[in-house]
Design a protein around this motif. Structure first.
Motif, PDB file in Angstrom:
ATOM      1  N   ILE A  66      66.295  12.528 -43.102  1.00  0.00           N
ATOM      2  CA  ILE A  66      66.032  13.921 -43.488  1.00  0.00           C
ATOM      3  C   ILE A  66      65.432  14.690 -42.322  1.00  0.00           C
ATOM      4  N   LEU A  67      64.460  14.076 -41.624  1.00  0.00           N
ATOM      5  CA  LEU A  67      63.837  14.744 -40.481  1.00  0.00           C
ATOM      6  C   LEU A  67      64.875  15.100 -39.426  1.00  0.00           C
ATOM      7  N   GLY A  68      65.690  14.128 -39.028  1.00  0.00           N
ATOM      8  CA  GLY A  68      66.632  14.363 -37.944  1.00  0.00           C
ATOM      9  C   GLY A  68      67.779  15.275 -38.315  1.00  0.00           C
ATOM     10  N   VAL A  69      68.507  14.900 -39.359  1.00  0.00           N
ATOM     11  CA  VAL A  69      69.683  15.682 -39.765  1.00  0.00           C
ATOM     12  C   VAL A  69      69.249  17.006 -40.386  1.00  0.00           C
ATOM     13  N   GLY A  70      68.298  16.938 -41.317  1.00  0.00           N
ATOM     14  CA  GLY A  70      67.835  18.164 -41.964  1.00  0.00           C
ATOM     15  C   GLY A  70      67.189  19.118 -40.981  1.00  0.00           C
ATOM     16  N   GLY A  71      66.436  18.563 -40.016  1.00  0.00           N
ATOM     17  CA  GLY A  71      65.786  19.430 -39.041  1.00  0.00           C
ATOM     18  C   GLY A  71      66.760  20.233 -38.212  1.00  0.00           C
ATOM     19  N   VAL A  72      67.826  19.582 -37.759  1.00  0.00           N
ATOM     20  CA  VAL A  72      68.849  20.300 -36.992  1.00  0.00           C
ATOM     21  C   VAL A  72      69.484  21.385 -37.847  1.00  0.00           C
ATOM     22  N   ARG A  73      69.781  21.066 -39.082  1.00  0.00           N
ATOM     23  CA  ARG A  73      70.479  22.028 -39.947  1.00  0.00           C
ATOM     24  C   ARG A  73      69.570  23.205 -40.333  1.00  0.00           C
ATOM     25  N   VAL A  74      68.280  22.941 -40.491  1.00  0.00           N
ATOM     26  CA  VAL A  74      67.356  24.044 -40.763  1.00  0.00           C
ATOM     27  C   VAL A  74      67.305  24.996 -39.570  1.00  0.00           C
ATOM     28  N   LEU A  75      67.227  24.455 -38.366  1.00  0.00           N
ATOM     29  CA  LEU A  75      67.212  25.325 -37.189  1.00  0.00           C
ATOM     30  C   LEU A  75      68.498  26.137 -37.096  1.00  0.00           C
ATOM     31  N   LEU A 129      68.718   3.895 -30.185  1.00  0.00           N
ATOM     32  CA  LEU A 129      69.532   5.086 -30.449  1.00  0.00           C
ATOM     33  C   LEU A 129      69.042   6.255 -29.602  1.00  0.00           C
ATOM     34  N   ALA A 130      67.744   6.442 -29.542  1.00  0.00           N
ATOM     35  CA  ALA A 130      67.186   7.561 -28.780  1.00  0.00           C
ATOM     36  C   ALA A 130      67.444   7.406 -27.291  1.00  0.00           C
ATOM     37  N   ILE A 131      67.325   6.193 -26.777  1.00  0.00           N
ATOM     38  CA  ILE A 131      67.563   5.966 -25.341  1.00  0.00           C
ATOM     39  C   ILE A 131      69.031   6.191 -25.007  1.00  0.00           C
ATOM     40  N   ARG A 132      69.921   5.748 -25.874  1.00  0.00           N
ATOM     41  CA  ARG A 132      71.354   5.931 -25.600  1.00  0.00           C
ATOM     42  C   ARG A 132      71.758   7.406 -25.632  1.00  0.00           C
ATOM     43  N   LEU A 133      71.015   8.220 -26.400  1.00  0.00           N
ATOM     44  CA  LEU A 133      71.410   9.617 -26.559  1.00  0.00           C
ATOM     45  C   LEU A 133      70.480  10.583 -25.825  1.00  0.00           C
ATOM     46  N   SER A 134      69.622  10.072 -24.940  1.00  0.00           N
ATOM     47  CA  SER A 134      68.718  10.939 -24.163  1.00  0.00           C
ATOM     48  C   SER A 134      68.779  10.556 -22.692  1.00  0.00           C
ATOM     49  N   GLN A 135      69.093  11.511 -21.858  1.00  0.00           N
ATOM     50  CA  GLN A 135      69.147  11.221 -20.426  1.00  0.00           C
ATOM     51  C   GLN A 135      67.751  11.034 -19.842  1.00  0.00           C
ATOM     52  N   GLU A 147      58.948  10.109 -30.206  1.00  0.00           N
ATOM     53  CA  GLU A 147      58.993   8.785 -30.828  1.00  0.00           C
ATOM     54  C   GLU A 147      60.318   8.589 -31.564  1.00  0.00           C
ATOM     55  N   GLY A 148      60.642   7.321 -31.807  1.00  0.00           N
ATOM     56  CA  GLY A 148      61.946   6.965 -32.359  1.00  0.00           C
ATOM     57  C   GLY A 148      62.190   7.450 -33.766  1.00  0.00           C
ATOM     58  N   HIS A 149      61.126   7.822 -34.497  1.00  0.00           N
ATOM     59  CA  HIS A 149      61.315   8.342 -35.857  1.00  0.00           C
ATOM     60  C   HIS A 149      62.260   9.539 -35.876  1.00  0.00           C
ATOM     61  N   ALA A 150      62.337  10.278 -34.769  1.00  0.00           N
ATOM     62  CA  ALA A 150      63.116  11.522 -34.737  1.00  0.00           C
ATOM     63  C   ALA A 150      64.521  11.333 -34.171  1.00  0.00           C
ATOM     64  N   ALA A 151      64.951  10.095 -33.941  1.00  0.00           N
ATOM     65  CA  ALA A 151      66.195   9.856 -33.210  1.00  0.00           C
ATOM     66  C   ALA A 151      67.445  10.323 -33.934  1.00  0.00           C
ATOM     67  N   PHE A 152      67.423  10.408 -35.260  1.00  0.00           N
ATOM     68  CA  PHE A 152      68.629  10.862 -35.965  1.00  0.00           C
ATOM     69  C   PHE A 152      68.958  12.314 -35.628  1.00  0.00           C
ATOM     70  N   MET A 153      67.993  13.058 -35.123  1.00  0.00           N
ATOM     71  CA  MET A 153      68.277  14.415 -34.653  1.00  0.00           C
ATOM     72  C   MET A 153      69.351  14.386 -33.568  1.00  0.00           C
ATOM     73  N   LEU A 154      69.319  13.388 -32.712  1.00  0.00           N
ATOM     74  CA  LEU A 154      70.290  13.272 -31.630  1.00  0.00           C
ATOM     75  C   LEU A 154      71.673  12.935 -32.184  1.00  0.00           C
TER      76      LEU A 154
END
Length: 718
Positions: free
Chosen positions: A252-261, A364-370, A275-282
């Motif tokens: 919810i944090l990652g996907v919902g956060g992007v969609r709210v913005l 997941l976060a490392i793979r999707l963050s430069q 922190e990794g809790h937010a990685a689904f945003m990526l």
């Protein structure tokens, strides 16, 4: 568009702006604003834990009328309102001056918790407080940051200790009308709602906004009537429930956060996962790009180029990892929207060495963050070692993970008494000069007696707060007199007071000082040079070893041999933390190295002239300079680390710390100790503030990503 549910009694029109001022948490680090609210009713200000909404609701209307007719109050009120109007824009800020062409480039900052103020209890500890301090410093600097988190309507938990010291956990409900939270509205003035697919059904997600100075923070809420009861619980508790609930919250944090913005029309130029809790945003941003026609691999490259990931945990077991079955049940079928196989998505969270059929959020976060960073120099080294397996065959020193050492927000954590001391010595404009080279060296010229007098006032405030809290709990909660002893009511002002307050995790070793009870007794019960200990902190509800350690520490408070010189303060939170970091004489921080990522409590204490005694781990490995505190040297190879560290701890206390504290001049001032205090303030102010931290993120991470000027990409090879 937002609407507030906050209600307050009618204010006299002349001072009606007090309610408006309270709706932005910028007041919480404005010493003039806090002083103005305090002056309305100092006792009520204390009883409401410095909450202006609660103050204005409960204060006698006659008192408000008197304030509205008081010329001095009105002069201060008008000055505050004028300042608030000026600070409504970013004009003239550090960011606007340094990067005038980038003021429209928003930075999205995702975190599972935000420690903003005690009236908004949606944080558990260091991660949340760090996120709150980052938002406050970004506001001061004019950085166009936008925070995204979850609104936990039942908070973290209230801590209650039984007489035997066992921690009991209770829901912490809070009244949203006593906070500056405002519900985000959509067209027609109805609450704005987006949907997120999870667990085979659509979950409706609303949002609340809280202004943190210039920085908006959006908090997501699933406790909506249209949701299934199980989905409504997703935003009830911070870190509550099992792995399934935790993963769905992060989804919810990652996907919902992007969609709210997106629903708000915001298009951040760069994205920061704290922190990794937010990685689904990526992952959601990859899905967006694929839906717009970008190939999957190209979408990953584009997301990486505009993403930053900060890891806060140096222990592999401390990172979130979920079973593949849990991930599929929660996220599916997102791979169909991306036109790739399920395994292609699951592979993004695969660790080549310690996979064990799990999906690793930091991977997941490392793979999707430069850009990836740790939160202290030593933690950066540990992170490169921990994650070297993602780059097989590579020397850990060459793994592309850097560090930005954490810092704390000066105006939040420095007491108003210490601020007044610096105003008198350095001039009231000193906060505008903190970036000048050598500025913090000037605190070494503070008059010794003035520094000591300021500290004694703060120590007295702490001890009064301890007694007041014990009196309240005795009336409302406790039934046994031994609780009063355990709460620190026998502590005295003249004794050297050592503070230890943080999460009760076993590696932080709250019980280290109890390793030799006879030796500890000789320290504490010395009638000529007494020492006393103040503990506070919560164990995670699922951390049984942490709870056992807390229980053992609390048991010591009731031992007669220690003469009541050990206190444990229940329900550690921001309000109590202020009193502790400002009022103790010495801060104790003894994690088992190298398991502390950073640790910011000692920085907060140092901003109030409180030196630290600690192991050379986290921030202290780079902050200790020999003059601002004491360091426990690393144990010899092959030694029992706990035994060796305890021996050094006792030795330092016996031979250096206690004698220095009690060595006084004719005025009763401990000159050697005050010198340590001034050096503690100098180092913390010069190197460990959130201002420095955010400036480094902007210069080294945000701006290069926004401008497309990052060095060549070096993604994981495995």
């Amino acid at each position: 568009m937002t609407a507030t549910l906050t209600e307050s009694h009618a204010l006299p029109q002349r001072i009606g702006g007090l309610a408006t001022l309270a709706r932005n948490l910028g007041w919480s680090w404005n010493h003039d604003a806090r002083a103005l609210y305090r002056s309305i009713d100092p006792t009520l200000w204390r009883l409401t834990r410095h909450n202006p909404f609660a103050l204005l609701r409960r204060v006698d209307p006659a008192r408000l009328a008197a304030c509205a007719a008081d010329p001095d109050f009105l002069r201060r009120y008008d000055a505050l309102m004028e300042r608030a109007a000026r600070e409504a824009s970013n004009a003239g800020t550090w960011f606007a001056t340094t990067y005038p062409d980038l003021t429209g480039s928003a930075v999205a900052y995702f975190c599972a918790e935000f420690g903003l103020h005690t009236s908004v209890p949606i944080y558990s500890g260091g991660l949340g407080i760090l996120a709150g301090d980052q938002c406050k410093a970004a506001s001061d600097l004019g950085v166009p940051l936008v925070g995204v988190g979850l609104l936990y309507t039942r908070g973290y938990f209230d801590q209650r200790l039984r007489l035997d010291g066992w921690q009991e956990d209770a829901d912490e409900r809070f009244d949203v009308s006593l906070t500056p939270l405002e519900r985000v509205l959509g067209p027609g003035g109805v609450p704005s709602v987006i949907t997120v697919q999870t667990g085979g059904r659509a979950v409706c997600v609303g949002a609340w906004r809280v202004m943190v100075g210039r920085v908006p923070v959006y908090l997501l809420d699933t406790d909506l009537e249209q949701n299934d009861p199980a989905d409504r619980e997703l935003s009830h508790r911070l870190y509550g429930g099992g792995h399934d609930l935790r993963m769905r919250q992060e989804w919810i944090l990652g996907v919902g956060g992007v969609r709210v913005l997106r629903a708000l029309g915001l298009a951040p130029a760069t994205w920061h996962a704290n922190e990794g809790h937010a990685a689904f945003m990526l992952l959601e941003r990859v899905r967006e790009l694929v839906a717009q026609g970008t190939a999957f691999d190209d979408a990953i490259r584009r997301v990486r180029a505009t993403s930053i990931f900060t890891t806060h945990t140096p222990v592999p077991a401390g990172h979130d990892a979920f079973s593949l079955e849990q991930v599929v049940a929660c996220t599916g079928p997102i791979w169909e929207e991306m036109g790739v196989s399920r395994d292609a998505v699951l592979r993004l969270g695969h660790h080549p060495v310690r996979d064990h059929g799990q999906f690793h959020m930091p991977v997941l976060a490392i793979r999707l963050s430069q850009q990836v960073n740790g939160v202290a120099r030593r933690h950066g080294e540990e992170s490169r070692r921990i994650w070297a397996g993602l780059w097989p065959g590579r020397d850990p020193a060459r793994v592309p993970i850097r560090h930005v050492t954490n810092g704390v927000h000066l105006a939040t954590w420095m007491s108003h008494r210490m601020t007044d001391l610096l105003n008198a010595h350095l001039g009231p404009d000193w906060p505008d000069r903190v970036d000048e080279a050598g500025f913090w060296d000037s605190v070494l010229g503070l008059e010794n007696a003035a520094v000591w007098a300021t500290h004694r006032e703060l120590k007295g405030t702490l001890l009064r707060a301890i007694r007041d809290d014990a009196r309240r709990r005795w009336a409302d909660q406790w039934k046994e007199a031994l609780h009063l002893v355990g709460a620190g009511t026998l502590l005295e002002e003249r004794a050297l007071t050592i503070g230890f307050a943080r999460r009760f995790a076993t590696y932080k070793r709250a019980s280290l000082i109890f390793r030799d009870l006879d030796r500890l007794q000789r320290l504490l019960a010395n009638p000529w040079r007494p020492v006393q200990l103040v503990f506070s902190g919560k164990a995670h509800p699922a951390d049984e070893p942490g709870k056992q350690m807390l229980k053992s520490v609390y048991a010591a408070t009731r031992e007669a041999r220690f003469e009541g010189r050990i206190g444990f303060l229940e329900d550690y939170e921001m309000h109590l933390a202020h009193d502790l970091v400002q009022g103790v004489d010495l801060w104790l921080n003894v994690p088992r190295a190298p398991l502390e990522a950073s640790g910011t409590s000692g920085m907060k204490a140092a901003l109030n002239g409180v030196p630290q005694l600690g192991t050379l781990d986290g921030w202290w490995a780079e902050g200790y300079d020999g003059r601002n505190g004491w360091a426990i040297p690393a144990a010899p190879d092959g030694a029992d680390v706990d035994a060796a560290d305890a021996e050094q701890l006792y030795r330092l206390l016996e031979e250096e710390v206690v004698p220095l504290f009690y060595e006084r001049d004719a005025r009763g001032v401990p000159l050697g100790w005050v010198d340590k205090m001034k050096h503690a303030l100098r180092v913390a102010g010069g190197h460990f503030t959130a201002r420095r931290m955010v400036q480094q993120y902007v210069t080294d991470y945000y701006v290069p990503a926004i401008q497309g000027q990052l060095a060549g990409d070096d993604p994981p090879a495995a």
